[in-house]
Design a protein around this motif. Sequence first.
Motif, PDB file in Angstrom:
ATOM      1  N   THR A 144       0.886  -1.161   0.000  1.00  0.00           N
ATOM      2  CA  THR A 144       0.000   0.000   0.000  1.00  0.00           C
ATOM      3  C   THR A 144       0.930   1.219   0.000  1.00  0.00           C
ATOM      4  OG1 THR A 144       0.003   0.275   2.397  1.00  0.00           O
ATOM      5  CG2 THR A 144      -1.608  -1.286   1.500  1.00  0.00           C
ATOM      6  N   PRO A 145       0.360   2.431  -0.041  1.00  0.00           N
ATOM      7  CA  PRO A 145       1.240   3.601   0.016  1.00  0.00           C
ATOM      8  C   PRO A 145       2.093   3.618   1.297  1.00  0.00           C
ATOM      9  CG  PRO A 145      -0.949   4.222  -0.731  1.00  0.00           C
ATOM     10  CD  PRO A 145      -1.035   2.791  -0.303  1.00  0.00           C
ATOM     11  N   ARG A 178       5.209  -2.941  -7.500  1.00  0.00           N
ATOM     12  CA  ARG A 178       4.338  -4.087  -7.761  1.00  0.00           C
ATOM     13  C   ARG A 178       4.959  -5.178  -8.636  1.00  0.00           C
ATOM     14  NH1 ARG A 178       3.022  -2.036  -4.071  1.00  0.00           N
ATOM     15  NH2 ARG A 178       1.198  -0.795  -3.623  1.00  0.00           N
ATOM     16  N   ARG A 214      -9.669   0.482   5.416  1.00  0.00           N
ATOM     17  CA  ARG A 214      -9.843  -0.299   4.182  1.00  0.00           C
ATOM     18  C   ARG A 214     -11.295  -0.783   4.056  1.00  0.00           C
ATOM     19  NH1 ARG A 214      -9.243  -5.765   3.277  1.00  0.00           N
ATOM     20  NH2 ARG A 214      -8.810  -6.303   1.116  1.00  0.00           N
ATOM     21  N   THR A 217     -13.383   1.908   2.550  1.00  0.00           N
ATOM     22  CA  THR A 217     -13.136   2.394   1.181  1.00  0.00           C
ATOM     23  C   THR A 217     -13.139   1.291   0.123  1.00  0.00           C
ATOM     24  OG1 THR A 217     -10.754   2.207   1.528  1.00  0.00           O
ATOM     25  CG2 THR A 217     -11.723   4.372   1.955  1.00  0.00           C
ATOM     26  N   GLN A 218     -13.056   0.026   0.540  1.00  0.00           N
ATOM     27  CA  GLN A 218     -12.979  -1.052  -0.455  1.00  0.00           C
ATOM     28  C   GLN A 218     -14.133  -2.048  -0.291  1.00  0.00           C
ATOM     29  OE1 GLN A 218      -9.092  -2.892  -0.307  1.00  0.00           O
ATOM     30  NE2 GLN A 218      -8.017  -0.949  -0.597  1.00  0.00           N
ATOM     31  N   GLY A 226      -8.958  -7.966  -5.752  1.00  0.00           N
ATOM     32  CA  GLY A 226      -8.186  -6.812  -5.255  1.00  0.00           C
ATOM     33  C   GLY A 226      -8.156  -5.734  -6.322  1.00  0.00           C
ATOM     34  N   CYS A 227      -7.185  -4.840  -6.226  1.00  0.00           N
ATOM     35  CA  CYS A 227      -7.085  -3.764  -7.223  1.00  0.00           C
ATOM     36  C   CYS A 227      -6.700  -4.356  -8.574  1.00  0.00           C
ATOM     37  CB  CYS A 227      -6.028  -2.750  -6.796  1.00  0.00           C
ATOM     38  SG  CYS A 227      -6.636  -1.633  -5.533  1.00  0.00           S
ATOM     39  N   PHE A 229      -5.852  -2.497 -11.522  1.00  0.00           N
ATOM     40  CA  PHE A 229      -4.821  -1.783 -12.274  1.00  0.00           C
ATOM     41  C   PHE A 229      -3.740  -1.278 -11.323  1.00  0.00           C
ATOM     42  CE2 PHE A 229      -8.831  -0.980 -14.690  1.00  0.00           C
ATOM     43  CZ  PHE A 229      -8.481  -1.658 -15.845  1.00  0.00           C
ATOM     44  N   ASN A 231      -1.453   1.685  -9.989  1.00  0.00           N
ATOM     45  CA  ASN A 231      -1.637   3.135  -9.974  1.00  0.00           C
ATOM     46  C   ASN A 231      -0.635   3.759 -10.941  1.00  0.00           C
ATOM     47  OD1 ASN A 231      -3.748   3.419  -8.129  1.00  0.00           O
ATOM     48  ND2 ASN A 231      -2.362   3.387  -6.366  1.00  0.00           N
ATOM     49  N   GLY A 238      -8.167   4.103  -9.339  1.00  0.00           N
ATOM     50  CA  GLY A 238      -9.557   4.199  -8.874  1.00  0.00           C
ATOM     51  C   GLY A 238     -10.156   5.575  -9.160  1.00  0.00           C
ATOM     52  N   HIS A 260     -15.260   1.475  -4.913  1.00  0.00           N
ATOM     53  CA  HIS A 260     -13.863   1.788  -5.288  1.00  0.00           C
ATOM     54  C   HIS A 260     -13.653   1.448  -6.762  1.00  0.00           C
ATOM     55  CE1 HIS A 260      -9.532   1.965  -5.366  1.00  0.00           C
ATOM     56  NE2 HIS A 260      -9.473   2.281  -4.076  1.00  0.00           N
ATOM     57  N   GLU A 297      -2.706  -4.861 -12.827  1.00  0.00           N
ATOM     58  CA  GLU A 297      -1.923  -5.324 -11.675  1.00  0.00           C
ATOM     59  C   GLU A 297      -2.145  -6.824 -11.486  1.00  0.00           C
ATOM     60  OE1 GLU A 297      -1.848  -3.239  -7.679  1.00  0.00           O
ATOM     61  OE2 GLU A 297      -2.517  -5.227  -7.078  1.00  0.00           O
TER      62      GLU A 297
HETATM   63  N1  EPU Z   1     -10.198   7.291  -5.253  1.00  0.00           N
HETATM   64  C1  EPU Z   1     -11.218   7.877  -5.963  1.00  0.00           C
HETATM   65  N2  EPU Z   1     -12.240   7.074  -6.405  1.00  0.00           N
HETATM   66  C2  EPU Z   1     -12.254   5.732  -6.179  1.00  0.00           C
HETATM   67  C3  EPU Z   1     -11.203   5.146  -5.477  1.00  0.00           C
HETATM   68  C4  EPU Z   1     -10.173   5.951  -5.015  1.00  0.00           C
HETATM   69  O1  EPU Z   1     -11.239   9.076  -6.203  1.00  0.00           O
HETATM   70  O2  EPU Z   1     -13.207   5.069  -6.610  1.00  0.00           O
HETATM   71  C5  EPU Z   1      -9.124   8.169  -4.729  1.00  0.00           C
HETATM   72  C6  EPU Z   1      -9.182   8.215  -3.188  1.00  0.00           C
HETATM   73  O3  EPU Z   1     -10.045   9.209  -2.747  1.00  0.00           O
HETATM   74  C7  EPU Z   1      -7.742   8.520  -2.840  1.00  0.00           C
HETATM   75  C8  EPU Z   1      -6.944   7.826  -3.955  1.00  0.00           C
HETATM   76  O4  EPU Z   1      -7.857   7.606  -5.041  1.00  0.00           O
HETATM   77  O5  EPU Z   1      -7.486   9.892  -2.921  1.00  0.00           O
HETATM   78  C9  EPU Z   1      -6.316   6.525  -3.513  1.00  0.00           C
HETATM   79  O6  EPU Z   1      -7.315   5.612  -3.099  1.00  0.00           O
HETATM   80  P1  EPU Z   1      -7.042   4.506  -1.959  1.00  0.00           P
HETATM   81  O7  EPU Z   1      -6.581   5.185  -0.728  1.00  0.00           O
HETATM   82  O8  EPU Z   1      -8.237   3.650  -1.890  1.00  0.00           O
HETATM   83  O9  EPU Z   1      -5.789   3.720  -2.450  1.00  0.00           O
HETATM   84  P2  EPU Z   1      -5.452   3.025  -3.847  1.00  0.00           P
HETATM   85  O10 EPU Z   1      -4.212   3.685  -4.361  1.00  0.00           O
HETATM   86  O11 EPU Z   1      -6.636   2.991  -4.753  1.00  0.00           O
HETATM   87  C10 EPU Z   1      -3.826   1.267  -2.806  1.00  0.00           C
HETATM   88  C11 EPU Z   1      -3.500  -0.159  -3.153  1.00  0.00           C
HETATM   89  C12 EPU Z   1      -4.484  -1.105  -2.485  1.00  0.00           C
HETATM   90  C13 EPU Z   1      -4.428  -0.887  -0.971  1.00  0.00           C
HETATM   91  C14 EPU Z   1      -4.780   0.578  -0.684  1.00  0.00           C
HETATM   92  C15 EPU Z   1      -4.654   0.859   0.816  1.00  0.00           C
HETATM   93  C16 EPU Z   1      -2.567  -0.191  -5.415  1.00  0.00           C
HETATM   94  C17 EPU Z   1      -2.836  -0.429  -6.865  1.00  0.00           C
HETATM   95  N3  EPU Z   1      -3.600  -0.342  -4.590  1.00  0.00           N
HETATM   96  O12 EPU Z   1      -5.103   1.547  -3.381  1.00  0.00           O
HETATM   97  O13 EPU Z   1      -4.055  -2.423  -2.745  1.00  0.00           O
HETATM   98  O14 EPU Z   1      -5.341  -1.740  -0.289  1.00  0.00           O
HETATM   99  O15 EPU Z   1      -3.838   1.433  -1.384  1.00  0.00           O
HETATM  100  O16 EPU Z   1      -4.711   2.187   1.102  1.00  0.00           O
HETATM  101  O17 EPU Z   1      -1.450   0.107  -5.027  1.00  0.00           O
HETATM  102  C18 EPU Z   1      -4.340  -4.343  -4.126  1.00  0.00           C
HETATM  103  O18 EPU Z   1      -3.160  -4.176  -4.449  1.00  0.00           O
HETATM  104  O19 EPU Z   1      -5.011  -5.317  -4.543  1.00  0.00           O
HETATM  105  C19 EPU Z   1      -4.944  -3.357  -3.255  1.00  0.00           C
HETATM  106  C20 EPU Z   1      -6.215  -3.383  -3.003  1.00  0.00           C
END
Ligand code: EPU
Length: 307
Positions: A144-145, A178, A214, A217-218, A226-227, A229, A231, A238, A260, A297
């Motif tokens: 994650t970040p 990743r 989590r 938001t998920q 899981g995710c 694509f 990032n 997302g 999400h 991804e």
């Molecule tokens: N966002 C939107 N709309 C959406 C979804 C997200 O605008 O529908 C915005 C959120 O508001 C936020 C940003 O996008 O500003 C990031 O969203 P989020 O915090 O949900 O994190 P993510 O980058 O989408 C990453 C990992 C996830 C992990 C979360 C934990 C990747 C590709 N994904 O998601 O990992 O659970 O951080 O914070 O790196 C996975 O790899 O399968 C996975 C779920």
Amino acid sequence: MAAGQLKLSERLRGVIKGTILTEEPLSLHTYFRIGGPAEAMVYPAGLEDLKALLKVARDEAIPLLILGGGSNVLVLDGGVRGLVINLSRTFLELEVSGEQIRCGASVRTSRLLAFSAMSSLTGLEGLSGVPGTVGGAIKGNAGTPLGAIVDHLDWIRLVDGLGEEQHLTREELGPVYRHCTIPAGSAIVEACFTLRRGRAAEIRGTISTLLARRNLTQPVEVRSAGCFFKNPPGDFAGRLVEQAGLKGLRRGGAQISEKHGNFIVNLGGATAADVLWLIERARALVMVKTGVELELEIQVVGSPTAS
Ligand code: EPU
């Protein structure tokens, strides 16, 4: 019947002690609950079986799929020809020594986290909520970040296509976002992490907070992979899918999550074809509207139709 004409599962029976299943539906073994059958799916009985299987696959050029937790994979509807090695019943040991944890590759990431908290060792909390097994998480450098799995990794032990064990250090895996480079035809069996001393209650508190966030938001209550694509640099997949107006889009039993945008969920009876349609739609529209090319991804395996 000549050896070449024997069914794959029959040929393997003489080679290993573990369980061999024929035409096993992989939908039963993926977190997404999607996927056609495996020609031969094997649970190796242990390290010697795994060595024999990987060597046979290499020597006879049998297509090979290593299945860990099955959480980051889309198996297509026609299934997988060749050999699927299901590692979920082997390599489950966990052992702490000072600030080091040695961990079997099939241990769930959630179990590794709980074990690190119990051992008052901090560092892995960023992985809270990442599904799957430690081996799969290392291959995809999951995270994650707040941190990725290789951040605290010292080395892995794997079995290569010659059936031999290799130790590889973190640097030798060439970790990037990743992705880690694991030799083709090999399977990770063990990993060693060096962590720092911390307070168990604090580590548990961090994990609980991250899991609660989590859950908000998920779409954790529905089947997914899981995710979908990666990032893209400086942005979030997302957010881009949401901006393209695609959240909630449905095809058959599959839907781009309303919660999400980087999740596709199985609402019941989804096929891989439904999911692929949604992926292509999301990629095309995000490209047209934002100019960003989304990269998958998840791992897509198998054939779209039965062969
Ligand atoms: N966002 C939107 N709309 C959406 C979804 C997200 O605008 O529908 C915005 C959120 O508001 C936020 C940003 O996008 O500003 C990031 O969203 P989020 O915090 O949900 O994190 P993510 O980058 O989408 C990453 C990992 C996830 C992990 C979360 C934990 C990747 C590709 N994904 O998601 O990992 O659970 O951080 O914070 O790196 C996975 O790899 O399968 C996975 C779920």
